[in-house]
Write a protein that holds these residues in place. Structure first.
Motif, PDB file in Angstrom:
ATOM      1  N   CYS A   1       0.935  -1.189  -0.107  1.00 33.13           N
ATOM      2  CA  CYS A   1       0.137  -0.085   0.119  1.00 33.13           C
ATOM      3  C   CYS A   1       0.749   1.189   0.132  1.00 33.13           C
ATOM      4  O   CYS A   1       0.296   2.062  -0.591  1.00 33.13           O
ATOM      5  N   LYS A   2       1.951   1.244   0.724  1.00 35.48           N
ATOM      6  CA  LYS A   2       2.953   2.509   0.536  1.00 35.48           C
ATOM      7  C   LYS A   2       3.377   2.534  -0.678  1.00 35.48           C
ATOM      8  O   LYS A   2       3.609   3.790  -1.237  1.00 35.48           O
ATOM      9  N   LEU A   3       3.782   1.555  -1.398  1.00 36.04           N
ATOM     10  CA  LEU A   3       4.093   1.698  -2.821  1.00 36.04           C
ATOM     11  C   LEU A   3       3.229   2.177  -3.720  1.00 36.04           C
ATOM     12  O   LEU A   3       3.502   2.956  -4.853  1.00 36.04           O
ATOM     13  N   ILE A   4       1.905   1.695  -3.532  1.00 37.14           N
ATOM     14  CA  ILE A   4       1.129   2.085  -4.294  1.00 37.14           C
ATOM     15  C   ILE A   4       0.762   3.729  -4.211  1.00 37.14           C
ATOM     16  O   ILE A   4       0.801   4.374  -5.323  1.00 37.14           O
ATOM     17  N   ASP A   5       0.837   4.137  -2.970  1.00 30.29           N
ATOM     18  CA  ASP A   5       0.589   5.561  -2.877  1.00 30.29           C
ATOM     19  C   ASP A   5       1.836   6.419  -3.294  1.00 30.29           C
ATOM     20  O   ASP A   5       1.579   7.608  -4.032  1.00 30.29           O
TER      21      ASP A   5
ATOM     22  N   GLU B   1       2.045  11.861 -10.650  1.00 26.44           N
ATOM     23  CA  GLU B   1       1.156  13.353 -10.459  1.00 26.44           C
ATOM     24  C   GLU B   1      -0.225  13.106 -10.201  1.00 26.44           C
ATOM     25  O   GLU B   1      -0.958  13.878 -10.808  1.00 26.44           O
ATOM     26  N   GLU B   2      -0.728  12.078  -9.708  1.00 23.40           N
ATOM     27  CA  GLU B   2      -2.212  11.669  -9.697  1.00 23.40           C
ATOM     28  C   GLU B   2      -2.675  12.500  -8.288  1.00 23.40           C
ATOM     29  O   GLU B   2      -3.797  12.887  -8.295  1.00 23.40           O
TER      30      GLU B   2
END
Length: 78
Positions: free
Chosen positions: A31-35, A42-43
């Motif tokens: 989850c950390k890497l997805i964020d 630049e989402e």
């Protein structure tokens, strides 16, 4: 004392807030890497406020007919 329950910002899974979790506030490294990837793509964007120079440069200036008559309305002083 009971530790608070928080939601992972990525998957919304509830977890106990603990210093034992090296990925907090995320539930996992995934989850950390997805964020992190969302930031890199630049989402997420932090809105930028306009400065005085943005307005004085003329880039954002609308076309105004400076030689035309001044509009007169009921609130306009003569």
């Amino acid at each position: 004392m009971t530790k608070p329950q928080v939601k992972c910002p990525t998957c919304q899974k509830k977890q106990t807030w603990s210093t034992d979790n090296p990925f907090r506030p995320f539930c996992s490294e995934r989850c950390k890497l997805i964020d992190l990837g969302a930031w890199a793509n630049e989402e997420y964007q932090i809105p930028e406020s306009k400065s005085a120079s943005d307005y004085s440069s003329g880039e954002n200036e609308e076309h105004v007919d400076r030689d035309g008559p001044i509009p007169q309305g009921p609130d306009t002083m003569h």
